[in-house]
Design an enzyme around this catalytic site. Structure first.
Site, PDB file in Angstrom:
ATOM      1  N   THR A   1       0.852  -1.190   0.000  1.00 44.30           N
ATOM      2  CA  THR A   1       0.000   0.000   0.000  1.00 44.30           C
ATOM      3  C   THR A   1       0.890   1.243   0.000  1.00 44.30           C
ATOM      4  O   THR A   1       1.694   1.430   0.918  1.00 44.30           O
ATOM      5  CB  THR A   1      -0.905   0.001   1.244  1.00 44.30           C
ATOM      6  OG1 THR A   1      -1.675  -1.199   1.227  1.00 44.30           O
ATOM      7  CG2 THR A   1      -1.833   1.215   1.247  1.00 44.30           C
TER       8      THR A   1
ATOM      9  N   GLU B   1      -3.499  -4.554  -2.771  1.00 46.50           N
ATOM     10  CA  GLU B   1      -4.045  -5.751  -2.143  1.00 46.50           C
ATOM     11  C   GLU B   1      -5.134  -5.365  -1.142  1.00 46.50           C
ATOM     12  O   GLU B   1      -4.969  -4.419  -0.385  1.00 46.50           O
ATOM     13  CB  GLU B   1      -2.915  -6.505  -1.437  1.00 46.50           C
ATOM     14  CG  GLU B   1      -3.347  -7.787  -0.780  1.00 46.50           C
ATOM     15  CD  GLU B   1      -4.098  -8.708  -1.742  1.00 46.50           C
ATOM     16  OE1 GLU B   1      -3.530  -9.084  -2.774  1.00 46.50           O
ATOM     17  OE2 GLU B   1      -5.282  -9.010  -1.468  1.00 46.50           O
TER      18      GLU B   1
ATOM     19  N   LYS C   1      -6.824   2.240  -3.240  1.00 46.32           N
ATOM     20  CA  LYS C   1      -6.454   1.486  -2.024  1.00 46.32           C
ATOM     21  C   LYS C   1      -6.498   2.380  -0.778  1.00 46.32           C
ATOM     22  O   LYS C   1      -7.126   2.037   0.227  1.00 46.32           O
ATOM     23  CB  LYS C   1      -5.061   0.880  -2.205  1.00 46.32           C
ATOM     24  CG  LYS C   1      -4.500   0.204  -0.970  1.00 46.32           C
ATOM     25  CD  LYS C   1      -5.342  -0.984  -0.515  1.00 46.32           C
ATOM     26  CE  LYS C   1      -4.950  -1.434   0.884  1.00 46.32           C
ATOM     27  NZ  LYS C   1      -5.722  -2.518   1.399  1.00 46.32           N
TER      28      LYS C   1
ATOM     29  N   ASN D   1      -9.301   2.064   2.456  1.00 47.52           N
ATOM     30  CA  ASN D   1      -8.963   1.844   3.867  1.00 47.52           C
ATOM     31  C   ASN D   1      -9.374   3.026   4.739  1.00 47.52           C
ATOM     32  O   ASN D   1      -9.877   2.848   5.847  1.00 47.52           O
ATOM     33  CB  ASN D   1      -7.468   1.554   4.031  1.00 47.52           C
ATOM     34  CG  ASN D   1      -7.182   0.072   3.873  1.00 47.52           C
ATOM     35  OD1 ASN D   1      -8.062  -0.692   3.486  1.00 47.52           O
ATOM     36  ND2 ASN D   1      -5.964  -0.343   4.164  1.00 47.52           N
TER      37      ASN D   1
ATOM     38  N   CYS E   1      -2.620  -1.970   8.970  1.00 49.79           N
ATOM     39  CA  CYS E   1      -3.059  -1.164   7.823  1.00 49.79           C
ATOM     40  C   CYS E   1      -3.821   0.111   8.183  1.00 49.79           C
ATOM     41  O   CYS E   1      -3.384   1.199   7.822  1.00 49.79           O
ATOM     42  CB  CYS E   1      -3.877  -2.024   6.883  1.00 49.79           C
ATOM     43  SG  CYS E   1      -2.867  -3.308   6.123  1.00 49.79           S
TER      44      CYS E   1
ATOM     45  N   LYS F   1      -7.357  -8.356  15.679  1.00 49.93           N
ATOM     46  CA  LYS F   1      -8.665  -8.856  15.241  1.00 49.93           C
ATOM     47  C   LYS F   1      -8.644 -10.379  15.366  1.00 49.93           C
ATOM     48  O   LYS F   1      -7.556 -10.956  15.535  1.00 49.93           O
ATOM     49  CB  LYS F   1      -8.976  -8.409  13.811  1.00 49.93           C
ATOM     50  CG  LYS F   1      -8.026  -8.990  12.780  1.00 49.93           C
ATOM     51  CD  LYS F   1      -8.214  -8.405  11.425  1.00 49.93           C
ATOM     52  CE  LYS F   1      -9.394  -9.019  10.736  1.00 49.93           C
ATOM     53  NZ  LYS F   1      -9.403  -8.771   9.290  1.00 49.93           N
TER      54      LYS F   1
HETATM   55  P1  NAD Z   1       4.954  -7.537   6.683  1.00 52.04           P
HETATM   56  O1  NAD Z   1       5.749  -6.677   7.582  1.00 52.04           O
HETATM   57  O2  NAD Z   1       4.244  -8.728   7.250  1.00 52.04           O
HETATM   58  O3  NAD Z   1       5.878  -8.042   5.479  1.00 52.04           O
HETATM   59  C1  NAD Z   1       6.817  -7.256   4.822  1.00 52.04           C
HETATM   60  C2  NAD Z   1       8.007  -8.151   4.501  1.00 52.04           C
HETATM   61  O4  NAD Z   1       8.916  -7.442   3.634  1.00 52.04           O
HETATM   62  C3  NAD Z   1       8.815  -8.535   5.737  1.00 52.04           C
HETATM   63  O5  NAD Z   1       8.891  -9.949   5.822  1.00 52.04           O
HETATM   64  C4  NAD Z   1      10.184  -7.910   5.493  1.00 52.04           C
HETATM   65  O6  NAD Z   1      11.263  -8.675   6.021  1.00 52.04           O
HETATM   66  C5  NAD Z   1      10.223  -7.850   3.977  1.00 52.04           C
HETATM   67  N1  NAD Z   1      11.178  -6.886   3.432  1.00 52.04           N
HETATM   68  C6  NAD Z   1      11.391  -5.597   3.787  1.00 52.04           C
HETATM   69  N2  NAD Z   1      12.372  -5.042   3.049  1.00 52.04           N
HETATM   70  C7  NAD Z   1      12.784  -6.011   2.188  1.00 52.04           C
HETATM   71  C8  NAD Z   1      13.758  -6.056   1.184  1.00 52.04           C
HETATM   72  N3  NAD Z   1      14.538  -4.999   0.904  1.00 52.04           N
HETATM   73  N4  NAD Z   1      13.924  -7.200   0.511  1.00 52.04           N
HETATM   74  C9  NAD Z   1      13.176  -8.287   0.782  1.00 52.04           C
HETATM   75  N5  NAD Z   1      12.231  -8.302   1.724  1.00 52.04           N
HETATM   76  C10 NAD Z   1      12.027  -7.180   2.429  1.00 52.04           C
HETATM   77  O7  NAD Z   1       3.905  -6.588   5.979  1.00 52.04           O
HETATM   78  P2  NAD Z   1       2.497  -6.973   5.337  1.00 52.04           P
HETATM   79  O8  NAD Z   1       1.453  -6.981   6.395  1.00 52.04           O
HETATM   80  O9  NAD Z   1       2.649  -8.167   4.462  1.00 52.04           O
HETATM   81  O10 NAD Z   1       2.243  -5.682   4.423  1.00 52.04           O
HETATM   82  C11 NAD Z   1       3.024  -5.432   3.266  1.00 52.04           C
HETATM   83  C12 NAD Z   1       2.368  -4.326   2.469  1.00 52.04           C
HETATM   84  O11 NAD Z   1       1.056  -4.710   2.072  1.00 52.04           O
HETATM   85  C13 NAD Z   1       2.193  -3.022   3.258  1.00 52.04           C
HETATM   86  O12 NAD Z   1       2.336  -1.943   2.379  1.00 52.04           O
HETATM   87  C14 NAD Z   1       0.752  -3.106   3.747  1.00 52.04           C
HETATM   88  O13 NAD Z   1       0.193  -1.852   3.982  1.00 52.04           O
HETATM   89  C15 NAD Z   1       0.084  -3.790   2.569  1.00 52.04           C
HETATM   90  N6  NAD Z   1      -1.120  -4.527   2.925  1.00 52.04           N
HETATM   91  C16 NAD Z   1      -1.175  -5.256   4.065  1.00 52.04           C
HETATM   92  C17 NAD Z   1      -2.340  -5.969   4.380  1.00 52.04           C
HETATM   93  C18 NAD Z   1      -2.409  -6.774   5.650  1.00 52.04           C
HETATM   94  O14 NAD Z   1      -3.548  -7.145   6.018  1.00 52.04           O
HETATM   95  N7  NAD Z   1      -1.336  -7.049   6.334  1.00 52.04           N
HETATM   96  C19 NAD Z   1      -3.436  -5.936   3.511  1.00 52.04           C
HETATM   97  C20 NAD Z   1      -3.346  -5.198   2.333  1.00 52.04           C
HETATM   98  C21 NAD Z   1      -2.194  -4.498   2.042  1.00 52.04           C
END
Ligand code: NAD
Length: 432
Positions: free
Chosen positions: A121, A151, A204, A208, A260, A320
């Site tokens: 996001t 997403e 997106k 949210n 988020c 949640k």
């Molecule tokens: P997260 O923290 O669970 O995962 C992010 C991952 O990226 C981590 O495992 C981290 O180690 C990795 N990472 C960071 N820098 C990196 C790099 N240089 N190379 C390789 N890996 C790297 O985050 P998430 O919850 O999966 O969210 C990711 C994105 O998706 C965010 O922008 C979030 O806003 C969006 N998003 C999240 C959700 C949700 O419900 N969690 C839903 C929709 C969108």
């Protein structure tokens, strides 16, 4: 078509396994080596229903490989999904350094045409920045497109949501990128919204921010219900039948949390403000949400007089139900406040205890929902896990020192609790 997924968190891992299941060869990379080691062994680093099984199946079928080397992941893939974190800077602006870092590495390793897709996001115009970064750090003849494919999955039902989304948003600059993304999502039956990249990015953030606004709106109305003797559950029902409003996200409670909503509301507000626009609506959304914690503390104090040395049992720590994620969970702020007041905190959560222990190693943790109630002065319900909805009130009564329930998620009906002579304090309605 080979798909690379960079960043294997809640979104990246779910996305990678979904594409693998759809029949694509997927290469996943994360800079967290422990996470990669676990994944290679088939151990899911997060709790998310169904993910364990799908991981095992895709590894077995060799549909997914986890690579330590990000450059190899980039070079081997035709399409690269960026799924890294986009946290908040101290001033409320989005921190896009992880996205930039990955963009630079992509630039340095371009070997033929690639479609780079931002799934994280991000604020509007981030795709433009990714494009510029790749041009700056790669050869002049670099051949690539950048697309936005935000997403919308919900933690707790992430896999279900990726296979059954309400819509798929595809923000592209040309036919080539559009055709690739349509091909990837060919087998998913959902409306596909094709837009330019800026529009996709705004869809997106606006979605949210809107959902968070709905939650704060109903919580604001819940406060009025409490003051006037009205019932927020009935108000929400009465509003929700209106198709223009809808019943979803009208549950009054302790407010939103998670990775988020808090950061996306902040980011969207920041973006609006940076363009000189009046986005103060979102400031109010955040303010109302933050005040939920004080409202709950107030309820506890009104019931218990002093909180010092009182034992407060907590049900639910994750932000949640059906997830182990405690990022920005209301439970963190509440436990902090209880400890400041000198309370003894005993907590239970079906999945999030291990994560919570990292922040609060010294509170009491129970192995089940009943154990934490022993000699407790009050039960505080923070997360509405299903297992809290069907309980043995007789048993609870025997275990607790004083019979007070503060229900931050409105999971019980007044009559059923009062029958057992508990004092019951829900949100936005009164039992007395
Ligand atoms: P997260 O923290 O669970 O995962 C992010 C991952 O990226 C981590 O495992 C981290 O180690 C990795 N990472 C960071 N820098 C990196 C790099 N240089 N190379 C390789 N890996 C790297 O985050 P998430 O919850 O999966 O969210 C990711 C994105 O998706 C965010 O922008 C979030 O806003 C969006 N998003 C999240 C959700 C949700 O419900 N969690 C839903 C929709 C969108």
């Amino acid at each position: 078509m080979k798909i690379g997924v960079i960043g294997l968190g809640y979104v990246g891992l779910t996305t990678a396994l979904t594409f693998a299941k759809l029949g694509f060869k997927v290469y996943g990379n994360d800079k967290d080596k422990d996470k990669l080691e676990k994944l290679k062994k088939g151990i899911c680093p997060i709790y998310e229903p169904g993910l364990d099984e799908l991981l095992a199946e895709m590894l077995e079928k060799n549909q997914i490989e986890f690579l330590e080397d990000i450059t190899e992941t980039i070079r081997i893939s035709d399409v690269i999904f960026i799924c890294v974190g986009t946290p908040t800077n101290p001033d409320g602006s989005p921190d896009l350094s992880q996205v930039e870092e990955v963009s630079k590495i992509i630039a340095e390793n371009l070997n033929g045409y690639k479609l780079i897709v931002e799934k994280s996001t991000v604020p509007v115009q981030t795709a433009q920045w990714i494009k510029r970064t790749i041009k700056l750090y790669s050869n002049e003849d670099a051949n690539f497109d950048v697309a936005s494919n935000p997403e919308f999955l919900r933690e707790g039902s992430a896999l279900y949501d990726t296979f059954n989304p309400d819509r798929i948003v595809i923000g592209v600059e040309n036919e080539r990128a559009k055709e690739i993304l349509l091909k990837i999502y060919e087998k998913i039956n959902a409306p596909k919204i094709i837009t330019d990249v800026n529009t996709a990015e705004i869809i997106k953030h606006a979605s949210n921010a809107f959902l968070a606004m709905k939650i704060s709106f109903i919580n604001m109305v819940a406060d009025l219900c409490e003051k006037t003797g009205a019932d927020i559950k009935k108000v929400a029902e009465g509003m929700g039948y209106d198709k223009r409003i809808g019943r979803e996200f009208l549950n009054a409670g302790i407010g939103y949390g998670g990775y988020c909503f808090p950061k996306d509301v902040k980011a969207f507000y920041y973006i609006g403000k940076s363009y000189g626009l009046d986005f103060s609506l979102l400031e109010a959304v955040e303010r109302i949400n933050n005040s939920r914690i004080d409202r709950v503390m107030e309820k506890l104090k009104n019931a218990l007089w002093n909180l010092k040395n009182k034992k407060i049992a907590i049900w639910g720590l994750s932000f949640k139900p059906n997830t182990d994620d405690i990022r920005e969970a209301p439970s963190i702020k509440i436990v902090k406040k209880l400890l400041e007041e000198g309370s003894i905190v005993s907590a239970y959560d079906p999945k999030a205890i291990e994560n919570f222990k990292k922040l609060f190693p010294n509170i009491i943790y129970g192995k089940d929902k009943y154990e934490v109630l022993e000699n407790a002065n009050a039960l505080l319900i923070i997360t509405e896990w299903d297992e809290f909805k069907n309980v043995d009130f007789e048993k609870i009564k025997k275990l607790m020192r004083t019979h007070i329930i503060v229900d931050g998620r409105n999971i019980f009906e007044c009559e059923e609790v009062l029958k057992y002579k508990f004092e019951y304090y829900p949100i936005g309605r009164s039992c007395y």
